[in-house]
Scaffold this motif. Structure first.
Motif, PDB file in Angstrom:
ATOM      1  N   THR A  92       8.992   1.625  11.650  1.00 13.85           N
ATOM      2  CA  THR A  92       7.699   2.367  12.026  1.00 13.85           C
ATOM      3  C   THR A  92       7.454   2.540  13.673  1.00 13.85           C
ATOM      4  O   THR A  92       7.029   3.687  13.922  1.00 13.85           O
ATOM      5  CB  THR A  92       6.523   1.677  11.285  1.00 13.85           C
TER       6      THR A  92
ATOM      7  N   ILE B 151       0.272   5.374   1.426  1.00 12.93           N
ATOM      8  CA  ILE B 151      -0.648   6.364   1.908  1.00 12.93           C
ATOM      9  C   ILE B 151      -0.384   7.698   1.137  1.00 12.93           C
ATOM     10  O   ILE B 151       0.647   8.142   1.206  1.00 12.93           O
ATOM     11  CB  ILE B 151      -0.298   6.534   3.416  1.00 12.93           C
TER      12      ILE B 151
ATOM     13  N   ALA C 159       5.985   5.585   7.243  1.00  9.59           N
ATOM     14  CA  ALA C 159       6.545   6.159   8.468  1.00  9.59           C
ATOM     15  C   ALA C 159       7.432   7.347   8.343  1.00  9.59           C
ATOM     16  O   ALA C 159       7.559   8.024   9.347  1.00  9.59           O
ATOM     17  CB  ALA C 159       7.396   4.933   9.091  1.00  9.59           C
TER      18      ALA C 159
ATOM     19  N   VAL D 298      -2.904   7.548  13.348  1.00  8.59           N
ATOM     20  CA  VAL D 298      -3.180   7.006  14.680  1.00  8.59           C
ATOM     21  C   VAL D 298      -3.799   7.608  15.731  1.00  8.59           C
ATOM     22  O   VAL D 298      -4.301   6.815  16.453  1.00  8.59           O
ATOM     23  CB  VAL D 298      -1.345   6.874  15.056  1.00  8.59           C
TER      24      VAL D 298
ATOM     25  N   PRO E 113      -0.882  -0.549  15.661  1.00 11.88           N
ATOM     26  CA  PRO E 113      -1.061   0.307  14.306  1.00 11.88           C
ATOM     27  C   PRO E 113      -2.561   0.980  14.178  1.00 11.88           C
ATOM     28  O   PRO E 113      -3.224   0.543  15.063  1.00 11.88           O
ATOM     29  CB  PRO E 113      -0.870  -0.798  13.420  1.00 11.88           C
TER      30      PRO E 113
ATOM     31  N   LYS F 141       0.799  -1.157   0.142  1.00  6.81           N
ATOM     32  CA  LYS F 141      -0.153  -0.068   0.013  1.00  6.81           C
ATOM     33  C   LYS F 141       0.766   1.169  -0.006  1.00  6.81           C
ATOM     34  O   LYS F 141       2.133   1.247   0.426  1.00  6.81           O
ATOM     35  CB  LYS F 141      -0.928   0.023   1.224  1.00  6.81           C
TER      36      LYS F 141
ATOM     37  N   VAL G  83      -4.536   1.232   8.912  1.00  9.25           N
ATOM     38  CA  VAL G  83      -4.959   1.403   7.886  1.00  9.25           C
ATOM     39  C   VAL G  83      -4.306   0.699   6.624  1.00  9.25           C
ATOM     40  O   VAL G  83      -4.573   0.611   5.673  1.00  9.25           O
ATOM     41  CB  VAL G  83      -4.523   3.168   7.472  1.00  9.25           C
ATOM     42  N   ASP G  84      -2.871   0.210   7.184  1.00  8.19           N
ATOM     43  CA  ASP G  84      -2.251  -0.558   6.069  1.00  8.19           C
ATOM     44  C   ASP G  84      -2.880  -2.101   5.742  1.00  8.19           C
ATOM     45  O   ASP G  84      -3.180  -2.296   4.544  1.00  8.19           O
ATOM     46  CB  ASP G  84      -0.802  -1.087   6.687  1.00  8.19           C
TER      47      ASP G  84
END
Ligand code: MEV
Length: 316
Positions: A188, A17, A273, A25, A137, A15, A140-141
Motif C-alpha cells: 500500500t 472498500i 491499494a 486519503v 493512512p 474489510k 478507513v480500514d
C-alpha cells in the motif's frame, strides 16, 4: 499493572472498500464494509506485555507488528498479557489484514488493562498501530474493522483525536461481493506514495479525478440505501475506470475485473491499494455459484455479505 486473569479473545474484521480508495486519503468519501473473516487475537496472563507474532508473517511484517504492538501497549500501561494472533485472511492482500490485526490486538489490550473495548476506544488504539503499518493512512480500514458495519467514511482531523467521520449505510437488499485474488500484491505504501508524487506534479488534473470519485461515492451511498444494486454496480464499474485513470490498476487486476463482469457481476473493481495485483470485488446477487466456479478454476476467492438482511441461519 497486575497480570490479566482470564484468557481473552477478540476478533478484528478484514474489510473491503466498495468505492473511493485512494481519493479517501485526500479527504473525499469512501464506502467500506467488514468481512466475516479477519484476525483473532488471544491474550493469556504473562510476566510482561508481549506479542507472539504469526509464523506466516515475513521478517519485515514481524518487525512492524512488534513495533506497532509496543506503541499501543505503552498507551494502555503495558498490561501483563501475552497476545497471540491467528490471521484468517491473507496478509498484505488489500483486505485490511493490518487493520484487523490492530483492532483484534487493541481489544485484547484494552480488556487486559481493565478498559471497555468500545468501538471508539478500540479505533483510537488501533489507529496508533495502523500508523506504524502504513505511515499516513486515511483511517478507513481500522474504522470499518472497529465498527463492523458498512460505512460511508470521510477523513477529518477532529479535536477528539478521531481520524474520520463514519455513518452506517443500511440496505433493504443484501449487498454481497465475491472477493478474488489476482496477481502479485503491491505494498500500500508504494501505490499511495506513487500517486502522491503524480498528484503533487499535476494537482488540478488529479483533483478533478478525485472529485469525480467523490461524487460517485455519494451516488453509490444513495443506491445502497435505496436497495438499487444495479446503480451501485454501475458506480463501481465507473470507479474502476477512474482508478485506472489514476494509474493504480494493472493487467492482472483488469483481467479479474473483466472475468467477474463476464460471470454476471453487477459491478466489479479492485479494492484497496491496487498496483500489480491484490483483491478484486464483484457485486453479485447470488455469489456462491461464482465462488464455486472460480475455486474450480484455481482462483483464491470467497464471498462476503457487507450489508442488508441476512438469510436465516447465516453467520453475521
Ligand atoms: C487501503 O486499504 C486503502 C487506501 O485508500 C489507503 C488508505 O485509505 O489509507 C489505498
Amino acid at each position: 499493572m497486575t497480570p490479566a486473569k482470564n484468557p481473552l479473545v477478540a476478533f478484528g474484521a478484514g474489510k473491503v472498500i466498495l468505492l473511493g480508495e485512494h481519493s479517501v486519503v485526500y479527504g473525499y468519501p469512501a464506502i467500506a464494509g467488514p468481512l466475516s473473516i479477519g484476525v483473532v487475537a488471544r491474550g493469556v496472563p504473562s510476566r510482561s506485555c508481549v506479542l507472539d507474532v504469526p509464523v506466516t508473517a515475513d521478517a519485515a511484517q514481524k518487525r512492524m507488528m512488534r513495533k506497532a504492538f509496543a506503541r499501543a501497549a505503552r498507551l494502555v500501561g503495558e498490561p501483563k498479557v501475552k497476545v497471540t494472533l491467528e490471521p484468517q485472511l491473507p496478509l498484505s492482500a488489500g483486505l485490511g489484514s493490518s487493520a484487523a490485526l490492530a483492532v483484534a490486538t487493541s481489544r485484547v489490550l484494552l480488556q487486559a488493562a481493565g478498559q471497555a473495548p468500545t468501538p471508539k476506544e478500540t479505533a483510537r488504539l488501533a489507529w496508533e498501530m495502523e500508523q506504524e503499518f502504513h505511515g499516513t493512512p486515511s483511517g478507513v480500514d481500522h474504522t470499518t474493522s472497529a465498527e463492523e458495519k458498512l460505512i460511508l467514511y470521510r477523513r477529518v482531523q477532529a479535536p477528539s483525536g478521531a481520524t474520520g467521520r463514519a455513518r452506517e449505510l443500511k440496505s433493504p437488499r443484501p449487498v454481497s461481493v465475491v472477493v478474488a485474488l489476482a496477481g502479485a500484491r503491491s505494498p500500500t505504501k508504494l501505490t499511495v506514495g506513487a500517486l502522491r508524487e503524480r498528484q503533487a506534479r499535476w494537482p488540478e488534473r488529479y483533483k478533478r479525478l478525485f472529485g469525480q470519485v467523490g461524487r460517485l461515492v455519494t451516488d453509490a451511498a444513495k443506491a445502497v440505501e435505496a436497495g438499487d444494486l444495479e446503480g451501485l454496480g454501475d458506480a463501481m464499474n465507473v470507479n474502476q475506470g477512474l482508478l485506472n485513470a489514476l494509474g493504480l490498476s494493472s493487467p492482472a487486476l483488469e483481467d479479474m475485473v473483466f472475468r467477474l463482469r463476464s460471470m454476471g457481476a453487477l459491478g466489479a473493481k479492485f479494492t484497496g491499494a491496487g498496483g500489480d495485483g491484490g483483491a478484486v470485488i464483484g457485486l453479485f446477487s447470488e455469489p456462491e455459484p461464482v465462488v464455486a466456479r472460480l475455486t474450480r478454476d484455481g482462483v483464491r476467492c470467497f464471498a462476503s455479505q457487507l450489508a442488508g438482511p441476512r438469510a436465516q441461519g447465516d453467520i453475521p
